[in-house]
Design a protein around this motif. Sequence first.
Motif, PDB file in Angstrom:
ATOM      1  N   GLY A 178      -5.959   3.240  12.361  1.00  7.91           N
ATOM      2  CA  GLY A 178      -4.787   4.099  12.450  1.00  7.91           C
ATOM      3  C   GLY A 178      -3.708   3.518  11.552  1.00  7.91           C
ATOM      4  O   GLY A 178      -4.004   2.927  10.496  1.00  7.91           O
ATOM      5  N   TYR A 179      -2.473   3.677  11.937  1.00 10.48           N
ATOM      6  CA  TYR A 179      -1.368   3.158  11.116  1.00 10.48           C
ATOM      7  C   TYR A 179      -1.187   1.667  11.423  1.00 10.48           C
ATOM      8  O   TYR A 179      -0.915   1.279  12.543  1.00 10.48           O
ATOM      9  CB  TYR A 179      -0.095   3.954  11.386  1.00 10.48           C
ATOM     10  N   ILE A 180      -1.387   0.857  10.392  1.00 12.75           N
ATOM     11  CA  ILE A 180      -1.395  -0.604  10.515  1.00 12.75           C
ATOM     12  C   ILE A 180      -0.205  -1.158   9.729  1.00 12.75           C
ATOM     13  O   ILE A 180       0.152  -0.601   8.676  1.00 12.75           O
ATOM     14  CB  ILE A 180      -2.719  -1.188   9.956  1.00 12.75           C
ATOM     15  N   ALA A 181       0.372  -2.237  10.227  1.00 11.29           N
ATOM     16  CA  ALA A 181       1.559  -2.814   9.579  1.00 11.29           C
ATOM     17  C   ALA A 181       1.174  -3.525   8.279  1.00 11.29           C
ATOM     18  O   ALA A 181       0.971  -4.738   8.246  1.00 11.29           O
ATOM     19  CB  ALA A 181       2.242  -3.788  10.535  1.00 11.29           C
ATOM     20  N   THR A 182       1.033  -2.749   7.229  1.00 11.51           N
ATOM     21  CA  THR A 182       0.723  -3.293   5.902  1.00 11.51           C
ATOM     22  C   THR A 182       1.715  -2.698   4.906  1.00 11.51           C
ATOM     23  O   THR A 182       2.444  -1.754   5.232  1.00 11.51           O
ATOM     24  CB  THR A 182      -0.696  -2.880   5.443  1.00 11.51           C
ATOM     25  N   GLU A 183       1.662  -3.199   3.671  1.00 11.56           N
ATOM     26  CA  GLU A 183       2.566  -2.682   2.627  1.00 11.56           C
ATOM     27  C   GLU A 183       2.381  -1.180   2.438  1.00 11.56           C
ATOM     28  O   GLU A 183       3.336  -0.458   2.159  1.00 11.56           O
ATOM     29  CB  GLU A 183       2.274  -3.379   1.295  1.00 11.56           C
ATOM     30  N   MET A 184       1.119  -0.700   2.584  1.00 11.86           N
ATOM     31  CA  MET A 184       0.847   0.722   2.362  1.00 11.86           C
ATOM     32  C   MET A 184       1.641   1.589   3.344  1.00 11.86           C
ATOM     33  O   MET A 184       2.246   2.590   2.960  1.00 11.86           O
ATOM     34  CB  MET A 184      -0.652   0.990   2.514  1.00 11.86           C
ATOM     35  N   VAL A 185       1.653   1.189   4.595  1.00 13.84           N
ATOM     36  CA  VAL A 185       2.375   1.977   5.607  1.00 13.84           C
ATOM     37  C   VAL A 185       3.882   1.743   5.484  1.00 13.84           C
ATOM     38  O   VAL A 185       4.689   2.660   5.672  1.00 13.84           O
ATOM     39  CB  VAL A 185       1.836   1.651   7.021  1.00 13.84           C
ATOM     40  N   MET A 186       4.263   0.523   5.125  1.00 11.82           N
ATOM     41  CA  MET A 186       5.691   0.228   4.968  1.00 11.82           C
ATOM     42  C   MET A 186       6.292   1.002   3.786  1.00 11.82           C
ATOM     43  O   MET A 186       7.503   1.164   3.691  1.00 11.82           O
ATOM     44  CB  MET A 186       5.919  -1.283   4.789  1.00 11.82           C
ATOM     45  N   ALA A 187       5.424   1.479   2.874  1.00 12.12           N
ATOM     46  CA  ALA A 187       5.914   2.258   1.725  1.00 12.12           C
ATOM     47  C   ALA A 187       6.274   3.689   2.109  1.00 12.12           C
ATOM     48  O   ALA A 187       6.944   4.390   1.348  1.00 12.12           O
ATOM     49  CB  ALA A 187       4.847   2.263   0.623  1.00 12.12           C
ATOM     50  N   VAL A 188       5.832   4.120   3.285  1.00 15.51           N
ATOM     51  CA  VAL A 188       6.187   5.465   3.760  1.00 15.51           C
ATOM     52  C   VAL A 188       7.685   5.463   4.092  1.00 15.51           C
ATOM     53  O   VAL A 188       8.179   4.489   4.672  1.00 15.51           O
ATOM     54  CB  VAL A 188       5.347   5.819   5.027  1.00 15.51           C
ATOM     55  N   PRO A 189       8.418   6.527   3.731  1.00 13.31           N
ATOM     56  CA  PRO A 189       9.851   6.544   4.020  1.00 13.31           C
ATOM     57  C   PRO A 189      10.127   6.219   5.502  1.00 13.31           C
ATOM     58  O   PRO A 189       9.382   6.668   6.386  1.00 13.31           O
ATOM     59  CB  PRO A 189      10.260   7.983   3.687  1.00 13.31           C
ATOM     60  N   GLU A 190      11.201   5.434   5.725  1.00 12.19           N
ATOM     61  CA  GLU A 190      11.437   4.874   7.067  1.00 12.19           C
ATOM     62  C   GLU A 190      11.480   5.943   8.163  1.00 12.19           C
ATOM     63  O   GLU A 190      10.878   5.769   9.236  1.00 12.19           O
ATOM     64  CB  GLU A 190      12.738   4.073   7.071  1.00 12.19           C
ATOM     65  N   LYS A 191      12.154   7.044   7.871  1.00 13.74           N
ATOM     66  CA  LYS A 191      12.282   8.110   8.888  1.00 13.74           C
ATOM     67  C   LYS A 191      10.915   8.671   9.262  1.00 13.74           C
ATOM     68  O   LYS A 191      10.632   8.938  10.426  1.00 13.74           O
ATOM     69  CB  LYS A 191      13.171   9.240   8.355  1.00 13.74           C
ATOM     70  N   VAL A 192      10.071   8.855   8.212  1.00 14.78           N
ATOM     71  CA  VAL A 192       8.723   9.391   8.443  1.00 14.78           C
ATOM     72  C   VAL A 192       7.923   8.381   9.264  1.00 14.78           C
ATOM     73  O   VAL A 192       7.199   8.738  10.200  1.00 14.78           O
ATOM     74  CB  VAL A 192       8.014   9.688   7.099  1.00 14.78           C
ATOM     75  N   ARG A 193       8.103   7.110   8.918  1.00 14.66           N
ATOM     76  CA  ARG A 193       7.349   6.056   9.631  1.00 14.66           C
ATOM     77  C   ARG A 193       7.740   6.014  11.106  1.00 14.66           C
ATOM     78  O   ARG A 193       6.897   5.901  11.991  1.00 14.66           O
ATOM     79  CB  ARG A 193       7.602   4.704   8.958  1.00 14.66           C
ATOM     80  N   GLU A 194       9.048   6.127  11.353  1.00 18.19           N
ATOM     81  CA  GLU A 194       9.509   6.119  12.748  1.00 18.19           C
ATOM     82  C   GLU A 194       8.914   7.289  13.522  1.00 18.19           C
ATOM     83  O   GLU A 194       8.492   7.137  14.671  1.00 18.19           O
ATOM     84  CB  GLU A 194      11.038   6.178  12.808  1.00 18.19           C
ATOM     85  N   SER A 195       8.843   8.431  12.843  1.00 16.66           N
ATOM     86  CA  SER A 195       8.283   9.595  13.515  1.00 16.66           C
ATOM     87  C   SER A 195       6.783   9.393  13.780  1.00 16.66           C
ATOM     88  O   SER A 195       6.265   9.790  14.825  1.00 16.66           O
ATOM     89  CB  SER A 195       8.567  10.836  12.659  1.00 16.66           C
ATOM     90  N   ILE A 196       6.096   8.723  12.840  1.00 17.99           N
ATOM     91  CA  ILE A 196       4.660   8.437  13.046  1.00 17.99           C
ATOM     92  C   ILE A 196       4.491   7.510  14.252  1.00 17.99           C
ATOM     93  O   ILE A 196       3.659   7.754  15.133  1.00 17.99           O
ATOM     94  CB  ILE A 196       4.041   7.795  11.779  1.00 17.99           C
ATOM     95  N   ILE A 197       5.306   6.460  14.304  1.00 19.13           N
ATOM     96  CA  ILE A 197       5.160   5.484  15.404  1.00 19.13           C
ATOM     97  C   ILE A 197       5.398   6.169  16.753  1.00 19.13           C
ATOM     98  O   ILE A 197       4.713   5.869  17.741  1.00 19.13           O
ATOM     99  CB  ILE A 197       6.100   4.265  15.200  1.00 19.13           C
TER     100      ILE A 197
END
Length: 240
Positions: A178-197
């Motif tokens: 799934g979504y793992i704490a790596t550079e690839m996921v950290m490159a997703v815009p922060e707002k989008v990432r928060e919504s994913i989490i």
Amino acid sequence: MARTALVTGGSRGIGAAISKALKAEGCNVAATFAGNEEAAAAFTAETGIATYKWNVADYDESKAGIKKVEADLGPIDIVVANAGITKDAPFHKMTPEQWHQVIDTNLTGVFNTVHPVWPGMRERKFGRVIVISSINGQKGQFAQANYAATKAGDLGIVKSLAQEGARAGITANAVCPGYIATEMVMAVPEKVRESIISQIPAGRLGEPEEIARCVAFLASDDSGFVNGSTISANGAQFFV
Ligand code: CAA
């Protein structure tokens, strides 16, 4: 007997955790990288794991690189096709170049990595093929028509190789992180990432080591009857 393992994209992110986990299991490990020499040198200095530079999208480079690894470390028993990239864009904005770059690296890259080691595995009657797919190959993802296509393709590859390799002692399996704490996921815009989490029942991103432990199991001699399977490790975000 120490097994020899090849991990593509094995010096950073999930791949680095996989390389370390396989070394901890007693394997001789070779990790490939595409371009980041500094990260690869730091990884080798930290872990003692040999790193090799080649582009998995190129068959001849892959074949030559694998030949060198086998000359240095011995025949490859375990291959982890992990190298992958994203070029995310909504489909109406996705360029043919973004499509082809992702297909060439993530999907053709699996062929280029596994095909050169397959005959040796068949001859020696042992092999472990592990392909790192993704939750987004299972469920699709907005702005990832290219990436999701490759990750769904991975599941077709392992199910086919499982049938072809079974009588030769070779297994082929996939891990869908799934979504793992790596550079690839950290490159997703922060707002989008928060919504994913917020959509992950576990309430957090996964750790690379949590994927590496799945791979270590699939790579072990003990996992021989697990063949053509997919392990999903996504914090309950998606069920197949
Ligand atoms: N579902 C529905 N609509 C969405 C959406 C989603 N998930 N994400 C964005 N949108 C909508 C936005 O609300 C916006 O709508 P409006 O135009 O009505 O405001 C629109 O789509 C955004 O369009 P833009 O033209 O602004 O998009 P963009 O060209 O700037 O692209 C993006 C932005 C590339 C899509 C960016 O939002 C992004 O990177 N999203 C994350 C994609 C993603 O999850 N990638 C996974 C990376 S991690 C990974 O791949 C590892 C793994 O295996 C899990």
